[in-house]
Design a protein around this motif. Structure first.
Motif, PDB file in Angstrom:
ATOM      1  N   ARG A   1       0.819  -1.210   0.000  1.00 47.55           N
ATOM      2  CA  ARG A   1       0.000   0.000   0.000  1.00 47.55           C
ATOM      3  C   ARG A   1       0.855   1.263   0.000  1.00 47.55           C
ATOM      4  N   VAL A   2       0.450   2.239  -0.791  1.00 56.14           N
ATOM      5  CA  VAL A   2       1.016   3.583  -0.731  1.00 56.14           C
ATOM      6  C   VAL A   2      -0.093   4.459  -0.162  1.00 56.14           C
ATOM      7  N   ALA A   3       0.131   4.992   1.016  1.00 53.63           N
ATOM      8  CA  ALA A   3      -0.932   5.717   1.724  1.00 53.63           C
ATOM      9  C   ALA A   3      -1.343   7.000   1.011  1.00 53.63           C
ATOM     10  N   LEU A   4      -0.378   7.756   0.534  1.00 55.42           N
ATOM     11  CA  LEU A   4      -0.691   9.055  -0.060  1.00 55.42           C
ATOM     12  C   LEU A   4      -0.590   8.979  -1.580  1.00 55.42           C
ATOM     13  N   LYS A   5      -1.759   9.064  -2.226  1.00 59.39           N
ATOM     14  CA  LYS A   5      -1.846   8.995  -3.682  1.00 59.39           C
ATOM     15  C   LYS A   5      -2.708  10.145  -4.167  1.00 59.39           C
ATOM     16  N   ALA A   6      -2.410  10.600  -5.384  1.00 54.75           N
ATOM     17  CA  ALA A   6      -3.213  11.666  -5.986  1.00 54.75           C
ATOM     18  C   ALA A   6      -3.189  11.502  -7.495  1.00 54.75           C
ATOM     19  N   ILE A   7      -4.110  12.197  -8.128  1.00 54.56           N
ATOM     20  CA  ILE A   7      -4.173  12.254  -9.584  1.00 54.56           C
ATOM     21  C   ILE A   7      -3.996  13.715  -9.980  1.00 54.56           C
ATOM     22  N   VAL A   8      -3.264  13.969 -11.054  1.00 53.67           N
ATOM     23  CA  VAL A   8      -3.135  15.330 -11.559  1.00 53.67           C
ATOM     24  C   VAL A   8      -4.492  15.735 -12.150  1.00 53.67           C
ATOM     25  N   THR A   9      -4.990  16.874 -11.690  1.00 52.29           N
ATOM     26  CA  THR A   9      -6.287  17.387 -12.134  1.00 52.29           C
ATOM     27  C   THR A   9      -6.099  18.823 -12.648  1.00 52.29           C
ATOM     28  N   PRO A  10      -7.120  19.368 -13.318  1.00 55.43           N
ATOM     29  CA  PRO A  10      -7.025  20.781 -13.731  1.00 55.43           C
ATOM     30  C   PRO A  10      -6.841  21.723 -12.543  1.00 55.43           C
ATOM     31  N   THR A  11      -7.306  21.325 -11.373  1.00 52.98           N
ATOM     32  CA  THR A  11      -7.154  22.156 -10.176  1.00 52.98           C
ATOM     33  C   THR A  11      -5.732  22.122  -9.632  1.00 52.98           C
ATOM     34  N   ASN A  12      -5.124  20.926  -9.561  1.00 55.86           N
ATOM     35  CA  ASN A  12      -3.817  20.831  -8.893  1.00 55.86           C
ATOM     36  C   ASN A  12      -2.622  20.864  -9.841  1.00 55.86           C
ATOM     37  N   ILE A  13      -2.830  20.933 -11.143  1.00 53.73           N
ATOM     38  CA  ILE A  13      -1.701  20.916 -12.084  1.00 53.73           C
ATOM     39  C   ILE A  13      -0.768  22.111 -11.859  1.00 53.73           C
ATOM     40  N   ASP A  14      -1.291  23.203 -11.294  1.00 56.43           N
ATOM     41  CA  ASP A  14      -0.478  24.391 -11.019  1.00 56.43           C
ATOM     42  C   ASP A  14       0.214  24.337  -9.655  1.00 56.43           C
TER      43      ASP A  14
ATOM     44  N   ALA B   1       4.955  20.152  -2.695  1.00 59.08           N
ATOM     45  CA  ALA B   1       4.687  20.442  -1.279  1.00 59.08           C
ATOM     46  C   ALA B   1       3.230  20.835  -1.063  1.00 59.08           C
ATOM     47  N   GLN B   2       2.670  21.626  -1.978  1.00 61.25           N
ATOM     48  CA  GLN B   2       1.258  22.018  -1.863  1.00 61.25           C
ATOM     49  C   GLN B   2       0.350  20.799  -2.012  1.00 61.25           C
ATOM     50  N   LEU B   3       0.668  19.952  -2.985  1.00 58.25           N
ATOM     51  CA  LEU B   3      -0.136  18.750  -3.195  1.00 58.25           C
ATOM     52  C   LEU B   3      -0.049  17.834  -1.977  1.00 58.25           C
ATOM     53  N   TYR B   4       1.159  17.648  -1.459  1.00 62.66           N
ATOM     54  CA  TYR B   4       1.341  16.804  -0.279  1.00 62.66           C
ATOM     55  C   TYR B   4       0.447  17.290   0.864  1.00 62.66           C
ATOM     56  N   LYS B   5       0.451  18.588   1.121  1.00 59.71           N
ATOM     57  CA  LYS B   5      -0.338  19.134   2.231  1.00 59.71           C
ATOM     58  C   LYS B   5      -1.823  18.815   2.038  1.00 59.71           C
ATOM     59  N   ALA B   6      -2.334  19.006   0.826  1.00 62.64           N
ATOM     60  CA  ALA B   6      -3.755  18.748   0.561  1.00 62.64           C
ATOM     61  C   ALA B   6      -4.086  17.260   0.685  1.00 62.64           C
ATOM     62  N   VAL B   7      -3.223  16.408   0.125  1.00 64.65           N
ATOM     63  CA  VAL B   7      -3.469  14.961   0.172  1.00 64.65           C
ATOM     64  C   VAL B   7      -3.368  14.453   1.611  1.00 64.65           C
ATOM     65  N   LYS B   8      -2.407  14.949   2.354  1.00 59.09           N
ATOM     66  CA  LYS B   8      -2.229  14.548   3.753  1.00 59.09           C
ATOM     67  C   LYS B   8      -3.453  14.928   4.584  1.00 59.09           C
ATOM     68  N   GLU B   9      -3.969  16.141   4.377  1.00 61.38           N
ATOM     69  CA  GLU B   9      -5.164  16.575   5.109  1.00 61.38           C
ATOM     70  C   GLU B   9      -6.357  15.687   4.763  1.00 61.38           C
ATOM     71  N   ASP B  10      -6.542  15.384   3.469  1.00 60.27           N
ATOM     72  CA  ASP B  10      -7.643  14.506   3.048  1.00 60.27           C
ATOM     73  C   ASP B  10      -7.501  13.119   3.661  1.00 60.27           C
ATOM     74  N   HIS B  11      -6.275  12.607   3.663  1.00 57.14           N
ATOM     75  CA  HIS B  11      -6.008  11.266   4.198  1.00 57.14           C
ATOM     76  C   HIS B  11      -6.339  11.214   5.693  1.00 57.14           C
ATOM     77  N   GLU B  12      -5.906  12.239   6.421  1.00 55.18           N
ATOM     78  CA  GLU B  12      -6.181  12.285   7.858  1.00 55.18           C
ATOM     79  C   GLU B  12      -7.670  12.417   8.140  1.00 55.18           C
ATOM     80  N   MET B  13      -8.376  13.211   7.334  1.00 53.42           N
ATOM     81  CA  MET B  13      -9.821  13.374   7.513  1.00 53.42           C
ATOM     82  C   MET B  13     -10.546  12.043   7.249  1.00 53.42           C
ATOM     83  N   MET B  14     -10.139  11.320   6.204  1.00 57.27           N
ATOM     84  CA  MET B  14     -10.755  10.031   5.904  1.00 57.27           C
ATOM     85  C   MET B  14     -10.511   9.049   7.035  1.00 57.27           C
TER      86      MET B  14
END
Length: 124
Positions: free
Chosen positions: A89-102, A106-119
């Motif tokens: 298992r890889v705990a932190l995963k994301a997909i490139v989207t029109p929102t996060n492509i910019d 580090a910014q993506l990590y913070k958002a994914v980490k927050e989502d992971h902790e909330m889940m």
């Protein structure tokens, strides 16, 4: 082209994940810490994205796997391949989207980490 950006993978784990990515018929790019400030768009080679000169951004040490060009079937294939290759298992995963492509890594990590902790809070 399906591409997987790999943050903070090394050693045997990196080898296993790269084998899984190959089984999923995708390419992989290992992102070194000095490139954590680069936008996802630049790292995947998207048109219109240039190298950022800023080299100061938040750092992180957890593994982060970012998929580009994947549909839901491709994601399932990669997850199965990760198990098959021993990466598990890889705990932190994301997909490139029109929102996060910019965003940078580090910014993506913070958002994914927050989502992971909330889940995970919701599961307990």
């Amino acid at each position: 082209m399906k591409t997987v950006l790999l943050y903070n993978f090394s050693g045997e784990r990196l080898t296993q994940v790269r084998m899984a990515v190959t089984l999923a018929r995708a390419g992989s790019i290992l992102i070194e810490k000095e490139n954590f400030c680069q936008t996802l768009g630049y790292l995947i080679g998207a048109e219109g994205y240039e190298k950022c000169r800023d080299t100061v951004c938040d750092d992180f040490d957890e593994e982060l796997l970012v998929m580009y060009g994947f549909d839901s079937k491709d994601i399932d294939t990669l997850i199965k391949a990760l198990r098959k290759c021993g990466a598990g298992r890889v705990a932190l995963k994301a997909i490139v989207t029109p929102t996060n492509i910019d965003w940078n890594g580090a910014q993506l990590y913070k958002a994914v980490k927050e989502d992971h902790e909330m889940m995970n809070r919701g599961k307990k």
